[in-house]
Write an enzyme that holds these catalytic residues in place. Structure first.
Site, PDB file in Angstrom:
ATOM      1  N   PRO A 115     -32.096  46.482   5.378  1.00  0.00           N
ATOM      2  CA  PRO A 115     -32.114  45.022   5.144  1.00  0.00           C
ATOM      3  C   PRO A 115     -31.366  44.943   3.804  1.00  0.00           C
ATOM      4  O   PRO A 115     -31.326  45.869   2.741  1.00  0.00           O
ATOM      5  CB  PRO A 115     -33.598  44.704   4.785  1.00  0.00           C
ATOM      6  CG  PRO A 115     -34.292  46.101   4.817  1.00  0.00           C
ATOM      7  CD  PRO A 115     -33.732  47.082   5.715  1.00  0.00           C
ATOM      8  N   ASN A 116     -30.474  43.898   3.903  1.00  0.00           N
ATOM      9  CA  ASN A 116     -29.794  43.428   2.742  1.00  0.00           C
ATOM     10  C   ASN A 116     -28.391  44.267   2.605  1.00  0.00           C
ATOM     11  O   ASN A 116     -27.498  43.797   1.648  1.00  0.00           O
ATOM     12  CB  ASN A 116     -30.685  43.277   1.519  1.00  0.00           C
ATOM     13  CG  ASN A 116     -31.766  42.519   1.657  1.00  0.00           C
ATOM     14  OD1 ASN A 116     -31.543  41.149   1.811  1.00  0.00           O
ATOM     15  ND2 ASN A 116     -32.894  42.754   1.406  1.00  0.00           N
ATOM     16  N   ARG A 140     -23.890  41.630  -3.453  1.00  0.00           N
ATOM     17  CA  ARG A 140     -25.353  41.772  -3.795  1.00  0.00           C
ATOM     18  C   ARG A 140     -25.327  42.685  -5.184  1.00  0.00           C
ATOM     19  O   ARG A 140     -24.819  43.774  -4.917  1.00  0.00           O
ATOM     20  CB  ARG A 140     -25.975  42.352  -2.933  1.00  0.00           C
ATOM     21  CG  ARG A 140     -27.438  42.933  -2.820  1.00  0.00           C
ATOM     22  CD  ARG A 140     -28.048  43.799  -1.871  1.00  0.00           C
ATOM     23  NE  ARG A 140     -29.371  43.971  -2.318  1.00  0.00           N
ATOM     24  CZ  ARG A 140     -30.051  45.183  -1.727  1.00  0.00           C
ATOM     25  NH1 ARG A 140     -29.478  46.125  -1.150  1.00  0.00           N
ATOM     26  NH2 ARG A 140     -31.315  45.108  -2.092  1.00  0.00           N
ATOM     27  N   TYR A 181     -25.034  48.045  -6.793  1.00  0.00           N
ATOM     28  CA  TYR A 181     -24.524  48.417  -5.501  1.00  0.00           C
ATOM     29  C   TYR A 181     -23.101  48.490  -5.392  1.00  0.00           C
ATOM     30  O   TYR A 181     -22.507  48.775  -4.425  1.00  0.00           O
ATOM     31  CB  TYR A 181     -25.291  47.699  -4.464  1.00  0.00           C
ATOM     32  CG  TYR A 181     -26.647  47.698  -4.444  1.00  0.00           C
ATOM     33  CD1 TYR A 181     -27.382  48.980  -4.184  1.00  0.00           C
ATOM     34  CD2 TYR A 181     -27.602  46.691  -4.610  1.00  0.00           C
ATOM     35  CE1 TYR A 181     -28.834  49.208  -4.068  1.00  0.00           C
ATOM     36  CE2 TYR A 181     -28.778  46.824  -4.630  1.00  0.00           C
ATOM     37  CZ  TYR A 181     -29.215  48.171  -4.329  1.00  0.00           C
ATOM     38  OH  TYR A 181     -30.804  48.058  -4.331  1.00  0.00           O
ATOM     39  N   ASN A 195     -29.895  54.726   5.717  1.00  0.00           N
ATOM     40  CA  ASN A 195     -30.193  53.920   4.295  1.00  0.00           C
ATOM     41  C   ASN A 195     -31.306  52.750   4.785  1.00  0.00           C
ATOM     42  O   ASN A 195     -30.489  51.874   5.207  1.00  0.00           O
ATOM     43  CB  ASN A 195     -29.158  53.535   3.627  1.00  0.00           C
ATOM     44  CG  ASN A 195     -29.543  52.936   2.207  1.00  0.00           C
ATOM     45  OD1 ASN A 195     -30.601  52.671   2.016  1.00  0.00           O
ATOM     46  ND2 ASN A 195     -28.532  52.671   1.351  1.00  0.00           N
ATOM     47  N   ALA A 251     -34.996  48.590   1.673  1.00  0.00           N
ATOM     48  CA  ALA A 251     -36.314  48.141   0.995  1.00  0.00           C
ATOM     49  C   ALA A 251     -37.440  48.837   2.004  1.00  0.00           C
ATOM     50  O   ALA A 251     -38.479  49.287   1.649  1.00  0.00           O
ATOM     51  CB  ALA A 251     -36.576  46.724   0.796  1.00  0.00           C
ATOM     52  N   GLU A 310     -31.489  60.957   4.687  1.00  0.00           N
ATOM     53  CA  GLU A 310     -31.663  59.608   4.001  1.00  0.00           C
ATOM     54  C   GLU A 310     -30.638  59.346   2.740  1.00  0.00           C
ATOM     55  O   GLU A 310     -30.453  60.224   2.199  1.00  0.00           O
ATOM     56  CB  GLU A 310     -32.989  59.874   3.414  1.00  0.00           C
ATOM     57  CG  GLU A 310     -33.615  58.567   2.575  1.00  0.00           C
ATOM     58  CD  GLU A 310     -34.988  58.785   2.046  1.00  0.00           C
ATOM     59  OE1 GLU A 310     -35.603  59.683   2.379  1.00  0.00           O
ATOM     60  OE2 GLU A 310     -35.090  57.848   1.224  1.00  0.00           O
ATOM     61  N   HIS A 328     -29.264  56.897  -0.343  1.00  0.00           N
ATOM     62  CA  HIS A 328     -29.426  55.618  -1.410  1.00  0.00           C
ATOM     63  C   HIS A 328     -28.429  55.371  -2.148  1.00  0.00           C
ATOM     64  O   HIS A 328     -27.879  56.572  -2.683  1.00  0.00           O
ATOM     65  CB  HIS A 328     -30.640  55.316  -1.941  1.00  0.00           C
ATOM     66  CG  HIS A 328     -32.132  55.684  -0.981  1.00  0.00           C
ATOM     67  ND1 HIS A 328     -32.274  54.538  -0.396  1.00  0.00           N
ATOM     68  CD2 HIS A 328     -32.787  56.526  -0.758  1.00  0.00           C
ATOM     69  CE1 HIS A 328     -33.384  54.815   0.448  1.00  0.00           C
ATOM     70  NE2 HIS A 328     -33.794  56.057  -0.016  1.00  0.00           N
ATOM     71  N   ARG A 333     -35.384  54.064 -11.092  1.00  0.00           N
ATOM     72  CA  ARG A 333     -35.676  52.329 -11.121  1.00  0.00           C
ATOM     73  C   ARG A 333     -37.474  52.214 -10.672  1.00  0.00           C
ATOM     74  O   ARG A 333     -37.892  52.786 -11.377  1.00  0.00           O
ATOM     75  CB  ARG A 333     -34.887  51.688  -9.653  1.00  0.00           C
ATOM     76  CG  ARG A 333     -33.481  52.051  -9.704  1.00  0.00           C
ATOM     77  CD  ARG A 333     -32.688  51.549  -8.562  1.00  0.00           C
ATOM     78  NE  ARG A 333     -32.911  49.880  -8.411  1.00  0.00           N
ATOM     79  CZ  ARG A 333     -32.358  49.322  -7.158  1.00  0.00           C
ATOM     80  NH1 ARG A 333     -31.837  49.969  -6.398  1.00  0.00           N
ATOM     81  NH2 ARG A 333     -32.708  47.944  -7.470  1.00  0.00           N
TER      82      ARG A 333
HETATM   83  C1  DQA Z   1     -31.297  51.076  -1.549  1.00  0.00           C
HETATM   84  C2  DQA Z   1     -32.451  51.277  -2.850  1.00  0.00           C
HETATM   85  C3  DQA Z   1     -33.527  50.441  -2.037  1.00  0.00           C
HETATM   86  O1  DQA Z   1     -34.786  50.454  -3.175  1.00  0.00           O
HETATM   87  C4  DQA Z   1     -33.128  49.159  -2.111  1.00  0.00           C
HETATM   88  O2  DQA Z   1     -34.251  48.419  -1.594  1.00  0.00           O
HETATM   89  C5  DQA Z   1     -32.104  48.912  -1.428  1.00  0.00           C
HETATM   90  C6  DQA Z   1     -30.928  49.751  -1.458  1.00  0.00           C
HETATM   91  C7  DQA Z   1     -29.883  51.896  -2.132  1.00  0.00           C
HETATM   92  O3  DQA Z   1     -29.077  52.084  -1.188  1.00  0.00           O
HETATM   93  O4  DQA Z   1     -29.875  52.263  -3.329  1.00  0.00           O
HETATM   94  O5  DQA Z   1     -31.797  47.731  -0.764  1.00  0.00           O
HETATM   95  O6  DQA Z   1     -31.545  51.814  -0.416  1.00  0.00           O
END
Ligand code: DQA
Length: 137
Positions: free
Chosen positions: A6-7, A14, A19, A68, A71, A92, A94, A101
């Protein structure tokens, strides 16, 4: 197979301080150019069940999955179970260093069943994850 949660469709606009300024579509084209001999596929969804369905579909069709889960990483027992239930290894990724964080980002339901975890290197993390699979072939 790269799966983004998501997102991450909003990458580029964003929270650019966290990011970066690049959309994933632009970065994916760069990956395709760099890894021309490798079949790369990309899927993004904001919906948990669609991510689980895609993990099931990608199982055995690809040599590796780069995930990835954004959230959902910190909340989804279902995604964790999906990784446990498939054969294809998952790395995985990120973009940010989730451990530097908020506390709630320190928990991952993905990591216990992932082959490895790459975080904090920006978009380069996806490149490194692909390289980790190619090193084994
Ligand atoms: C994320 C880190 C997550 O905590 C966050 O909710 C994201 C992006 C990252 O790629 O740093 O949406 O996965």
């Amino acid at each position: 197979m790269i799966i983004n949660g998501p997102n991450l469709n909003l990458l580029g606009t964003r929270e650019p301080d966290t990011y970066g300024n690049k959309s994933f579509e632009t970065y994916f084209s760069e990956l395709q150019f760099k890894f021309q001999k490798t079949e790369l596929s990309y899927f993004q969804s904001n919906i948990e069940g669609e991510l689980i369905n895609k993990l099931h579909e990608a199982d055995k069709e690809f040599d590796g999955i780069v995930l990835n889960a954004a959230a959902y990483t910190h909340t989804s027992v279902g995604l964790g179970d999906a990784i446990k239930g498939i054969q294809t290894p998952v790395v995985e990724v990120h973009i940010s260093n989730t451990h530097s964080r908020e506390e709630f980002r320190h928990k991952s339901y993905i990591a216990p069943n992932a082959k490895g975890v790459i975080l904090g290197f920006g978009l380069l993390g996806y490149d490194l994850a692909i390289q980790s699979f190619l090193n084994e072939i």
